[in-house]
Write a protein that holds these residues in place. Structure first.
Motif, PDB file in Angstrom:
ATOM      1  N   ALA A  45       0.829  -1.208   0.000  1.00  0.00           N
ATOM      2  CA  ALA A  45       0.000   0.000   0.000  1.00  0.00           C
ATOM      3  C   ALA A  45       0.864   1.259   0.000  1.00  0.00           C
ATOM      4  O   ALA A  45       0.593   2.207  -0.737  1.00  0.00           O
ATOM      5  CB  ALA A  45      -0.929   0.000   1.200  1.00  0.00           C
ATOM      6  N   LYS A  46       1.913   1.272   0.804  1.00  0.00           N
ATOM      7  CA  LYS A  46       2.800   2.432   0.841  1.00  0.00           C
ATOM      8  C   LYS A  46       3.510   2.627  -0.492  1.00  0.00           C
ATOM      9  O   LYS A  46       3.695   3.768  -0.939  1.00  0.00           O
ATOM     10  CB  LYS A  46       3.830   2.274   1.964  1.00  0.00           C
ATOM     11  N   THR A  47       3.883   1.550  -1.131  1.00  0.00           N
ATOM     12  CA  THR A  47       4.556   1.637  -2.425  1.00  0.00           C
ATOM     13  C   THR A  47       3.631   2.215  -3.484  1.00  0.00           C
ATOM     14  O   THR A  47       4.039   3.082  -4.266  1.00  0.00           O
ATOM     15  CB  THR A  47       5.042   0.241  -2.863  1.00  0.00           C
ATOM     16  N   VAL A  48       2.389   1.755  -3.526  1.00  0.00           N
ATOM     17  CA  VAL A  48       1.434   2.253  -4.523  1.00  0.00           C
ATOM     18  C   VAL A  48       1.172   3.738  -4.319  1.00  0.00           C
ATOM     19  O   VAL A  48       1.154   4.521  -5.280  1.00  0.00           O
ATOM     20  CB  VAL A  48       0.122   1.436  -4.454  1.00  0.00           C
ATOM     21  N   VAL A  49       1.001   4.151  -3.084  1.00  0.00           N
ATOM     22  CA  VAL A  49       0.760   5.572  -2.802  1.00  0.00           C
ATOM     23  C   VAL A  49       1.963   6.404  -3.220  1.00  0.00           C
ATOM     24  O   VAL A  49       1.820   7.467  -3.836  1.00  0.00           O
ATOM     25  CB  VAL A  49       0.439   5.774  -1.301  1.00  0.00           C
ATOM     26  N   ALA A  50       3.156   5.935  -2.920  1.00  0.00           N
ATOM     27  CA  ALA A  50       4.365   6.674  -3.302  1.00  0.00           C
ATOM     28  C   ALA A  50       4.494   6.787  -4.811  1.00  0.00           C
ATOM     29  O   ALA A  50       4.886   7.844  -5.336  1.00  0.00           O
ATOM     30  CB  ALA A  50       5.590   5.991  -2.715  1.00  0.00           C
ATOM     31  N   GLU A  55       4.373  10.184  -9.555  1.00  0.00           N
ATOM     32  CA  GLU A  55       3.915  10.383 -10.936  1.00  0.00           C
ATOM     33  C   GLU A  55       3.286  11.765 -11.106  1.00  0.00           C
ATOM     34  O   GLU A  55       3.571  12.469 -12.075  1.00  0.00           O
ATOM     35  CB  GLU A  55       2.920   9.293 -11.298  1.00  0.00           C
ATOM     36  N   ILE A  56       2.455  12.148 -10.175  1.00  0.00           N
ATOM     37  CA  ILE A  56       1.820  13.472 -10.258  1.00  0.00           C
ATOM     38  C   ILE A  56       2.865  14.567 -10.129  1.00  0.00           C
ATOM     39  O   ILE A  56       2.856  15.563 -10.871  1.00  0.00           O
ATOM     40  CB  ILE A  56       0.731  13.607  -9.174  1.00  0.00           C
ATOM     41  N   HIS A  57       3.796  14.398  -9.213  1.00  0.00           N
ATOM     42  CA  HIS A  57       4.835  15.398  -8.996  1.00  0.00           C
ATOM     43  C   HIS A  57       5.758  15.504 -10.215  1.00  0.00           C
ATOM     44  O   HIS A  57       6.152  16.608 -10.613  1.00  0.00           O
ATOM     45  CB  HIS A  57       5.640  15.042  -7.745  1.00  0.00           C
ATOM     46  N   LYS A  58       6.091  14.376 -10.841  1.00  0.00           N
ATOM     47  CA  LYS A  58       6.973  14.358 -11.999  1.00  0.00           C
ATOM     48  C   LYS A  58       6.342  15.088 -13.179  1.00  0.00           C
ATOM     49  O   LYS A  58       7.002  15.852 -13.874  1.00  0.00           O
ATOM     50  CB  LYS A  58       7.303  12.913 -12.383  1.00  0.00           C
ATOM     51  N   ARG A  59       5.063  14.876 -13.403  1.00  0.00           N
ATOM     52  CA  ARG A  59       4.387  15.549 -14.524  1.00  0.00           C
ATOM     53  C   ARG A  59       4.353  17.060 -14.319  1.00  0.00           C
ATOM     54  O   ARG A  59       4.427  17.817 -15.269  1.00  0.00           O
ATOM     55  CB  ARG A  59       2.977  15.014 -14.685  1.00  0.00           C
ATOM     56  N   ALA A  60       4.212  17.476 -13.079  1.00  0.00           N
ATOM     57  CA  ALA A  60       4.177  18.913 -12.817  1.00  0.00           C
ATOM     58  C   ALA A  60       5.544  19.546 -13.051  1.00  0.00           C
ATOM     59  O   ALA A  60       5.643  20.686 -13.501  1.00  0.00           O
ATOM     60  CB  ALA A  60       3.709  19.177 -11.395  1.00  0.00           C
ATOM     61  N   LEU A  61       6.618  18.821 -12.767  1.00  0.00           N
ATOM     62  CA  LEU A  61       7.971  19.360 -12.933  1.00  0.00           C
ATOM     63  C   LEU A  61       8.461  19.303 -14.377  1.00  0.00           C
ATOM     64  O   LEU A  61       9.301  20.114 -14.777  1.00  0.00           O
ATOM     65  CB  LEU A  61       8.955  18.594 -12.039  1.00  0.00           C
ATOM     66  N   GLU A  62       7.964  18.350 -15.173  1.00  0.00           N
ATOM     67  CA  GLU A  62       8.456  18.188 -16.535  1.00  0.00           C
ATOM     68  C   GLU A  62       8.154  19.392 -17.414  1.00  0.00           C
ATOM     69  O   GLU A  62       8.991  19.812 -18.202  1.00  0.00           O
ATOM     70  CB  GLU A  62       7.856  16.926 -17.170  1.00  0.00           C
ATOM     71  N   SER A  63       6.975  19.919 -17.291  1.00  0.00           N
ATOM     72  CA  SER A  63       6.614  21.034 -18.162  1.00  0.00           C
ATOM     73  C   SER A  63       6.508  22.313 -17.343  1.00  0.00           C
ATOM     74  O   SER A  63       5.754  22.394 -16.393  1.00  0.00           O
ATOM     75  CB  SER A  63       5.295  20.735 -18.868  1.00  0.00           C
ATOM     76  N   VAL A  72      -6.158  19.492 -19.022  1.00  0.00           N
ATOM     77  CA  VAL A  72      -7.160  18.433 -19.013  1.00  0.00           C
ATOM     78  C   VAL A  72      -6.617  17.207 -18.275  1.00  0.00           C
ATOM     79  O   VAL A  72      -7.315  16.588 -17.464  1.00  0.00           O
ATOM     80  CB  VAL A  72      -7.578  18.066 -20.458  1.00  0.00           C
ATOM     81  N   LEU A  73      -5.356  16.864 -18.549  1.00  0.00           N
ATOM     82  CA  LEU A  73      -4.749  15.726 -17.866  1.00  0.00           C
ATOM     83  C   LEU A  73      -4.623  15.978 -16.364  1.00  0.00           C
ATOM     84  O   LEU A  73      -4.852  15.069 -15.550  1.00  0.00           O
ATOM     85  CB  LEU A  73      -3.377  15.413 -18.461  1.00  0.00           C
ATOM     86  N   MET A  74      -4.264  17.193 -15.989  1.00  0.00           N
ATOM     87  CA  MET A  74      -4.155  17.514 -14.565  1.00  0.00           C
ATOM     88  C   MET A  74      -5.520  17.472 -13.887  1.00  0.00           C
ATOM     89  O   MET A  74      -5.636  17.029 -12.741  1.00  0.00           O
ATOM     90  CB  MET A  74      -3.499  18.880 -14.375  1.00  0.00           C
ATOM     91  N   ALA A  75      -6.556  17.923 -14.597  1.00  0.00           N
ATOM     92  CA  ALA A  75      -7.904  17.856 -14.035  1.00  0.00           C
ATOM     93  C   ALA A  75      -8.333  16.411 -13.836  1.00  0.00           C
ATOM     94  O   ALA A  75      -8.960  16.057 -12.834  1.00  0.00           O
ATOM     95  CB  ALA A  75      -8.886  18.585 -14.947  1.00  0.00           C
ATOM     96  N   GLU A  76      -7.971  15.553 -14.796  1.00  0.00           N
ATOM     97  CA  GLU A  76      -8.300  14.138 -14.653  1.00  0.00           C
ATOM     98  C   GLU A  76      -7.542  13.518 -13.481  1.00  0.00           C
ATOM     99  O   GLU A  76      -8.103  12.751 -12.702  1.00  0.00           O
ATOM    100  CB  GLU A  76      -7.948  13.392 -15.938  1.00  0.00           C
ATOM    101  N   LYS A  77      -6.271  13.872 -13.330  1.00  0.00           N
ATOM    102  CA  LYS A  77      -5.482  13.359 -12.203  1.00  0.00           C
ATOM    103  C   LYS A  77      -6.041  13.858 -10.878  1.00  0.00           C
ATOM    104  O   LYS A  77      -6.062  13.131  -9.887  1.00  0.00           O
ATOM    105  CB  LYS A  77      -4.007  13.762 -12.334  1.00  0.00           C
TER     106      LYS A  77
END
Length: 137
Positions: A45-50, A55-63, A72-77
């Motif tokens: 459970a801890k691994t899945v949450v991490a 993943e969310i943090h990485k997408r925010a930093l990439e662009s 739209v992708l951020m709204a879906e997330k």
């Protein structure tokens, strides 16, 4: 993904309701939760949450600039993150409820043992008082 999360939330809500009422199902659930807590489930459970958080943090930093597709992708997330957070909250509630029920069982058992000792002590006291009165007469 969202339908799976909502199914998980409703299953956790049903689990909490089953733990609230004293039935045979509650005893079965407590034993099952005991086995889950001892196994590798907390680690998974801890691994899945991490992974989801990273993943969310990485997408925010990439662009650096957010275009309409990313919005739209951020709204879906975000839509997926809401039931996920609620699911984590319900998991915490289930864990605490399980802990309190187990503590309640332990306290009740100790209270019954104290009552038995009190009755035994009272009966011994009465017997000694009767013996003392019998020897004095």
């Amino acid at each position: 993904m969202i339908s799976v999360l909502y199914s998980l939330v409703f299953a956790q809500m049903a689990l909490i309701l089953a733990l609230l009422f004293r039935t045979l199902l509650r005893n079965l659930l407590i034993v099952g939760i005991d086995h889950l807590k001892r196994g590798e489930v907390p680690l998974v459970a801890k691994t899945v949450v991490a992974i989801f958080v990273m993943e969310i943090h990485k997408r925010a930093l990439e662009s650096g600039v957010v275009n309409s597709t990313d919005e739209v992708l951020m709204a879906e997330k975000l839509l997926e993150a809401s039931p996920m957070g609620f699911s984590l909250f319900l998991a915490m509630m289930t864990d605490r409820l399980h802990y309190y029920i187990k503590e309640l069982y332990l306290v009740r058992n100790e209270l019954e043992e104290v009552k038995k000792l009190k009755v035994d002590y009272g009966s011994k006291k009465n017997r000694t008082m009767e013996e003392n009165e019998g020897t004095e007469s």
